[in-house]
Design a protein around this motif. Structure first.
Motif, PDB file in Angstrom:
ATOM      1  N   GLN A   1      36.691  25.806  47.422  1.00 57.28           N
ATOM      2  CA  GLN A   1      37.400  26.228  46.232  1.00 57.28           C
ATOM      3  C   GLN A   1      36.476  26.381  45.019  1.00 57.28           C
ATOM      4  OE1 GLN A   1      41.155  23.952  45.595  1.00 57.28           O
ATOM      5  NE2 GLN A   1      40.555  22.854  47.444  1.00 57.28           N
TER       6      GLN A   1
ATOM      7  N   THR B   1      38.887  36.298  47.780  1.00 56.89           N
ATOM      8  CA  THR B   1      40.099  36.971  47.324  1.00 56.89           C
ATOM      9  C   THR B   1      40.008  38.475  47.573  1.00 56.89           C
ATOM     10  OG1 THR B   1      39.063  36.927  45.143  1.00 56.89           O
ATOM     11  CG2 THR B   1      40.758  35.287  45.571  1.00 56.89           C
TER      12      THR B   1
ATOM     13  N   ASP C   1      47.233  30.084  42.535  1.00 53.52           N
ATOM     14  CA  ASP C   1      46.279  30.448  43.588  1.00 53.52           C
ATOM     15  C   ASP C   1      44.903  29.979  43.143  1.00 53.52           C
ATOM     16  OD1 ASP C   1      47.851  32.117  45.522  1.00 53.52           O
ATOM     17  OD2 ASP C   1      48.147  33.364  43.746  1.00 53.52           O
TER      18      ASP C   1
ATOM     19  N   TRP D   1      46.628  28.091  47.638  1.00 53.22           N
ATOM     20  CA  TRP D   1      47.794  28.179  46.762  1.00 53.22           C
ATOM     21  C   TRP D   1      48.583  26.869  46.752  1.00 53.22           C
ATOM     22  CZ3 TRP D   1      51.578  27.166  50.235  1.00 53.22           C
ATOM     23  CH2 TRP D   1      51.364  27.557  51.571  1.00 53.22           C
TER      24      TRP D   1
ATOM     25  N   PRO E   1      40.997  30.552  44.130  1.00 47.52           N
ATOM     26  CA  PRO E   1      40.057  31.325  44.950  1.00 47.52           C
ATOM     27  C   PRO E   1      39.027  30.424  45.626  1.00 47.52           C
ATOM     28  CG  PRO E   1      40.300  32.253  42.752  1.00 47.52           C
ATOM     29  CD  PRO E   1      40.908  30.892  42.710  1.00 47.52           C
TER      30      PRO E   1
ATOM     31  N   SER F   1      43.109  32.027  49.818  1.00 46.64           N
ATOM     32  CA  SER F   1      43.266  31.335  48.546  1.00 46.64           C
ATOM     33  C   SER F   1      43.986  30.022  48.809  1.00 46.64           C
ATOM     34  CB  SER F   1      44.081  32.179  47.555  1.00 46.64           C
ATOM     35  OG  SER F   1      43.334  33.266  47.077  1.00 46.64           O
TER      36      SER F   1
END
Length: 328
Positions: A205, A225, A123, A253, A125, A251
């Protein structure tokens, strides 16, 4: 009677051969290819190359990365969906697996039905940041500024379907305020313009934003998150959920996939190797360096991985349809 016996013998022979091939996977003379549906050098490509290295020993095979970029990851995903279901062509993709079904109304494959789910990887954040000249010094003040400047706010993104675009859509929906989207060809030019004050806000990100936050080139307000992050630079940032945007959770992922029909024993072998790779100290260290959190929960299991992606498809489908923004 003879025909029935002949068919039974053929079926038995096929089953035996099938079982042997699954049992012998991976063959010593064959290479496992992880297809990355993005260009080399990006965050997903880096995750894939780290994972390929961590998978080699537990899988007992040479693992390479092949980039097949384009159309919001749908070209690379389509390549794997059409590949032989033998475990030698895999796909590493991010949140795009859950947004493609809504962004592309004429998708050449089905995300829920044309892949075997092998397990989640990590993941990544996200952070909500603003130009350095933004007058607001915390999220409460930013909320007031947004309300006072409706119709005049520019929200940057790295292109249609990019993580920053999706996060921006959800942020606007949660704030119930329309903002002017400003798409760029990637995150780098978007951040450059944010630093220069050409745009107001960006959601992206931690792999991209942490250096800018640390050097104080941008203002940071929150993480996306459900829990605060432990990263020293970001540990004091509140979550958007605790700041008043209930259930806000975004997130980026990554998950691993194989073509539909890949034999169950092969799926099991890859999943077992993946679990070992996710506990590799060197892999964990490299992911932490990217601002990513390696998955340790039940999403490592194929069934839970698929369940998670379906929930994400439902979540993002509603956001994308509400925005009325499509890629085709």
């Amino acid at each position: 009677m003879k025909k029935t016996l002949k068919l039974a013998l053929i079926a038995a022979a096929a089953a035996t051969a099938f079982g042997a091939s699954a049992q012998d996977y991976p063959a010593k003379d064959k290479t496992v290819t992880i297809v990355v549906p993005f260009a080399a050098g990006g965050p997903t490509d880096r995750v894939a190359r780290d994972l390929a290295e961590a998978l080699r020993k537990p899988l007992g095979a040479t693992v390479v990365v092949d980039n097949t970029a384009g159309a919001g990851s749908s070209i690379g995903a389509a390549r794997v969906a059409r590949a032989a279901p033998d475990g030698y062509t895999l796909l590493l993709n991010h949140i795009g697996m859950s947004t493609m079904p809504a962004l592309y109304r004429k998708l050449a494959f089905s995300v829920p039905n044309d892949f075997e789910y092998l397990g989640m990887v990590n993941d990544v954040p996200m952070t909500l940041i603003a130009r350095p000249t933004m007058p607001a010094n915390n999220f409460k003040e930013l909320t007031a500024w947004i309300q006072q400047n409706k119709g005049k706010i520019n929200l940057g993104n790295a292109g249609l379907g990019a993580a920053s675009h999706l996060c921006g859509l959800m942020f606007q929906s949660a704030m119930q305020v329309d903002m002017t989207p400003v798409p760029y060809k990637g995150t780098a030019p978007a951040i450059t313009d944010l630093i220069g004050g050409q745009i107001d806000l960006l959601c992206d990100q931690t792999t991209n934003t942490t250096p800018q936050i640390e050097s104080k080139k941008v203002k940071a307000y929150a993480v996306t998150t459900t829990k605060r992050l432990s990263t020293p630079v970001l540990k004091d940032l509140p979550t958007l959920a605790e700041s008043g945007l209930k259930d806000f959770n975004v997130s980026i992922w990554h998950g691993l996939y194989a073509p539909k029909g890949t034999p169950a024993p092969v799926v099991t072998k890859i999943n077992e190797a993946l679990k070992i790779a996710l506990k590799d100290p060197d892999f964990i260290k490299k992911q932490e360096g990217l601002g990513a959190v390696v998955v340790t929960d039940k999403r490592m299991e194929p069934a839970e991985h698929k369940k998670f992606v379906q929930a994400e498809i439902d979540k993002w489908g509603a956001v994308i349809k509400a925005a009325g923004t499509y890629a085709d």
